[in-house]
Design a protein around this motif. Structure first.
Motif: not given
Lengths: 87, 76, 116
Positions: A32, A70, A73-74, B17-18, B20-21, B24-25
């Motif tokens: 972000q 992503y 990241l995982i 934005e959390n 969306y994050t 995605r995660i």
């Protein structure tokens, strides 16, 4: 250990969590608004979420850290003994 | 035993934005076969309200509904 | 025993963070978790003495901390206190002061860290 930081670089949240991560020798991934910090930080080992960079018009040539998506990241999260955040 | 990921979401859907994050995660974690959970607390529960009509931002209810179909487990 | 660290970075009442942090730490402690609550940055104001919720409908959070300190460790970050000109005398009973060492240790030991 992996710290996830999402706060903008000029915030206390960013400064406190980044300092704690460095004190603990932890890895850091910026998400972000925190991705703006990747333009100024000297640290080349920091991971930066490429999706959030793109959204903000930050190109890979502008930053010092390592861009990750992503899926990567995982992998980092699964590989870390602990994930701390999101700050 | 497969690895388990639990996300904690406590902000409303369209001020941060959390959402969306988190989506995605969760999406990437499910794709990689992780058992993926999301706990919503405080304003995070608004992500799951029916009838959201917002435009110009990632749609929280639609996004999470599609992730729940892919195996995301949600607790409010 | 399962071990939870709750980090609070915001002052009470203006935003929900402090109430949520206290609620989650208290809930964990009541469910046989070992919980630690760590106040940092303006989160240290949550432990300030003399909070009077009166008939506002808010729960007085310093009072909650005082009660919770009997069953869990609660810390306030020394440098954050100094930044806001607060001393140990300004805080309710039961809150300990830490110069950062306990924070690093708690992050290492905790199985989960919740940040508010």
């Amino acid at each position: 250990m992996l710290f996830l930081i999402s706060s903008a670089p000029d915030t206390k949240e960013f400064r406190t969590s980044y300092r704690l991560a460095m004190d603990m020798g932890a890895d850091v991934c910026l998400l972000q608004d925190a991705v703006y910090a990747s333009r100024d930080l000297k640290n080349e080992n920091i991971y930066v979420m490429v999706d959030d960079m793109k959204l903000r018009g930050i190109s890979e040539s502008e930053i010092r850290g390592r861009p990750v998506d992503y899926d990567q990241l995982i992998d980092l999260m699964v590989g870390a003994d602990k994930v701390i955040g999101i700050f | 035993m497969s690895k388990r990921l639990t996300l904690f979401l406590n902000t409303s859907p369209y001020s941060f934005e959390n959402t969306y994050t988190a989506m995605r995660i969760a999406e990437a974690a499910l794709r990689k076969g992780l058992e993926t959970h999301l706990v919503a607390s405080a304003d995070g529960v608004y992500n799951f309200l029916k009838g959201q009509k917002g435009k110009g931002l990632p749609h929280a209810a639609d996004g999470f509904t599609s992730l729940m179909e892919k195996g995301l487990k949600v607790d409010l | 025993m399962d071990n939870l660290l709750v980090i609070l970075r915001r002052p009470p009442y203006g935003v929900i963070n402090a109430a949520e942090a206290v609620r989650h730490a208290g809930g964990a402690s009541g469910s046989d978790y070992r919980a630690t609550l760590y106040l940092i940055d303006s989160g240290v104001f949550t432990a300030k003495k003399g909070q009077d919720a009166g008939d506002t409908g808010f729960t007085g959070l310093a009072e909650s901390l005082e009660l919770l300190s009997e069953e869990m460790e609660i810390y306030a970050h020394r440098q954050s206190l100094e930044e806001y000109n607060l001393t140990e005398d300004d805080l309710v009973e039961g809150v300990r002061i830490d110069d950062g060492e306990r924070l690093r240790q708690a992050v290492k030991e905790a199985q989960a860290v919740m940040i508010f």
